[in-house]
Enzyme design. Structure first.
Site, mmCIF file in Angstrom:
data_model
loop_
_atom_site.group_PDB
_atom_site.id
_atom_site.type_symbol
_atom_site.label_atom_id
_atom_site.label_comp_id
_atom_site.label_asym_id
_atom_site.label_seq_id
_atom_site.Cartn_x
_atom_site.Cartn_y
_atom_site.Cartn_z
ATOM 1 N N SER A 195 25.593 -12.382 -43.077
ATOM 2 C CA SER A 195 26.492 -13.354 -43.701
ATOM 3 C C SER A 195 26.763 -13.025 -45.169
ATOM 4 C CB SER A 195 25.936 -14.779 -43.579
ATOM 5 O OG SER A 195 26.960 -15.733 -43.734
ATOM 6 N N ASN B 218 37.410 -5.891 -44.106
ATOM 7 C CA ASN B 218 36.025 -5.729 -44.521
ATOM 8 C C ASN B 218 35.646 -4.266 -44.705
ATOM 9 O OD1 ASN B 218 35.573 -8.492 -44.520
ATOM 10 N ND2 ASN B 218 34.666 -8.528 -42.475
ATOM 11 N N ASP C 159 24.880 -4.649 -34.524
ATOM 12 C CA ASP C 159 23.746 -5.566 -34.543
ATOM 13 C C ASP C 159 23.998 -6.769 -33.644
ATOM 14 O OD1 ASP C 159 21.174 -6.533 -35.907
ATOM 15 O OD2 ASP C 159 22.547 -8.202 -36.274
ATOM 16 N N TRP D 211 32.325 -19.141 -33.603
ATOM 17 C CA TRP D 211 32.487 -17.851 -34.294
ATOM 18 C C TRP D 211 33.613 -17.039 -33.662
ATOM 19 C CZ3 TRP D 211 26.868 -15.590 -35.185
ATOM 20 C CH2 TRP D 211 26.240 -16.350 -36.173
ATOM 21 N N LEU E 257 29.423 -12.996 -46.703
ATOM 22 C CA LEU E 257 30.474 -13.844 -47.261
ATOM 23 C C LEU E 257 30.062 -15.318 -47.282
ATOM 24 C CD1 LEU E 257 33.629 -12.189 -45.635
ATOM 25 C CD2 LEU E 257 32.496 -11.662 -47.806
ATOM 26 N N TYR F 262 22.100 -14.699 -29.088
ATOM 27 C CA TYR F 262 23.550 -14.829 -29.250
ATOM 28 C C TYR F 262 24.187 -15.088 -27.882
ATOM 29 C CZ TYR F 262 23.200 -12.724 -33.969
ATOM 30 O OH TYR F 262 22.897 -12.429 -35.277
ATOM 31 N N ARG G 104 35.993 -22.214 -39.370
ATOM 32 C CA ARG G 104 34.855 -22.482 -38.496
ATOM 33 C C ARG G 104 33.822 -23.380 -39.170
ATOM 34 N NH1 ARG G 104 31.916 -16.524 -38.848
ATOM 35 N NH2 ARG G 104 30.673 -16.940 -40.715
ATOM 36 N N GLN H 213 16.127 -8.121 -42.083
ATOM 37 C CA GLN H 213 17.494 -8.646 -42.042
ATOM 38 C C GLN H 213 17.491 -10.016 -42.718
ATOM 39 O OE1 GLN H 213 21.113 -9.492 -38.871
ATOM 40 N NE2 GLN H 213 19.700 -7.803 -38.530
#
Length: 344
Positions: free
Chosen positions: A213, A299, A57, A33, A215, A62, A235, A184
């Site tokens: 996500s 965005n 967020d 990412w 997109l 992560y 990616r 979410q």
């Protein structure tokens, strides 16, 4: 920046939030990412705050906590200007109690997230996945205790099945505990399963949607379309195994219409895809991602304008597919639809 009330809470969120999965990115998924360091993260947050985006967020999983650490350092000195959202519940170690949302895991997880974020409270904590093994009364009681202790402001879930979310809401009502106010969810023009059941639950129970996500896992960036295969630097080559699946015919129907509307409006494909989401019921905020300043600024251009009714109808039609049982009669047959019409 427009703000919307989050579910049945008193918290108002900007319609866009920044996802921090790229912050400190390591490993096969998060490293692909991006790998945003503290200085870059601070710059992205500066741009967001200038635009009125105050929601950030993250999740403990992560990059094994590195995302929260980088985010915490990047907001240092301006904690009161931001809304922090994070998630937990996925495995953070090999131990039997290192995954799930049992009382011990939640308490330890919240304390660890607070340390990494460098703060005394989390504004929205979401359970990252449904833990079928832990009794729901234990979950809602523990979260309520953490809210009463001031360590959390609000609680929500992520990627929950409808029955499990409804069961948790009922348990909170039965025991007088705090309710979930956020869900979410994955939702995009090429991933609309959310509409079949979870959207109606959100409307009925006043649970606001935070969209991840938007997109379609990078498929709606404008770089992929009919006769435009996945580019060499995408990616998707490294992360497709983690991605929500999408039928190729559906993808190209949607990208065809997105390309048409981009030509009509002068807007980019990502801006159109995000703008469409902002018009959907229950959507409180759309979590956007960005590996660099250019992506972020593009965005951010998804707000402040509206698609026409005709453009919305064309996008709706392109992304529509048959609903699974037991939902399809309510989409196909008038008698069923009269009893329970679609939310959109």
């Amino acid at each position: 920046m427009e703000h919307r009330q989050l579910g049945a809470s008193g918290l108002k969120l900007p319609v866009l939030g920044l996802g921090t999965g790229t912050f400190g990115g390591t490993g096969p998924l998060f490293g692909a990412w991006g790998n945003t360091d503290v200085a870059e993260a601070r710059r992205l947050i500066d741009i967001c705050l200038e635009a009125g985006v105050t929601l950030f967020d993250s999740a403990d999983v992560y990059s094994d906590g590195a995302s929260e650490e980088v985010l915490g350092q990047a907001i240092r000195g301006r904690r009161d200007r931001v809304i922090l959202s994070t998630k937990m519940g996925l495995p953070m170690g090999p131990g039997a109690n290192d995954a799930g949302v049992g009382r011990d895991r939640l308490i330890r997880g919240v304390e660890a997230a607070l340390r990494r974020l460098g703060t005394d409270r989390i504004d929205i904590l979401q359970l990252h996945a449904h833990d079928a093994a832990t009794p729901v009364d234990e979950v809602v009681a523990t979260l309520d205790d953490l809210i009463r202790a001031g360590k959390l402001r609000h609680a929500g879930v992520s990627n929950y099945p409808g029955w499990a979310l409804m069961k948790a809401l009922a348990a909170a009502d039965r025991t007088g505990r705090s309710r979930f106010v956020a869900h979410q969810v994955y939702y995009s023009l090429i991933g609309r399963d959310y509409e079949w059941e979870l959207m109606k639950l959100g409307l009925d129970q006043k649970v606001g949607a935070l969209v991840w996500s938007p997109l379609g896992w990078g498929r709606l960036t404008g770089r992929i379309g009919r006769n435009r295969p996945v580019p060499a630097g995408s990616r998707l080559h490294d992360t497709a195994a983690f991605a929500p699946p999408v039928d190729e015919a559906l993808l190209y129907r949607v990208t065809d219409v997105l390309d048409e509307i981009a030509a009509e409006t002068g807007r980019t494909v990502p801006q159109i895809a995000i703008n469409w989401l902002l018009g959907r019921p229950t959507v409180t905020s759309v979590i956007i991602g960005a590996r660099n300043e250019a992506q972020l600024r593009d965005n951010l251009g998804a707000t402040g304008w509206q698609l026409t009714p005709d453009q919305i109808a064309r996008l709706d039609a392109a992304g529509t597919r048959d609903a699974p049982y037991p939902h399809f009669p309510y989409r196909r047959q008038e008698a069923f639809a009269r009893l329970d019409p679609p939310a959109v």
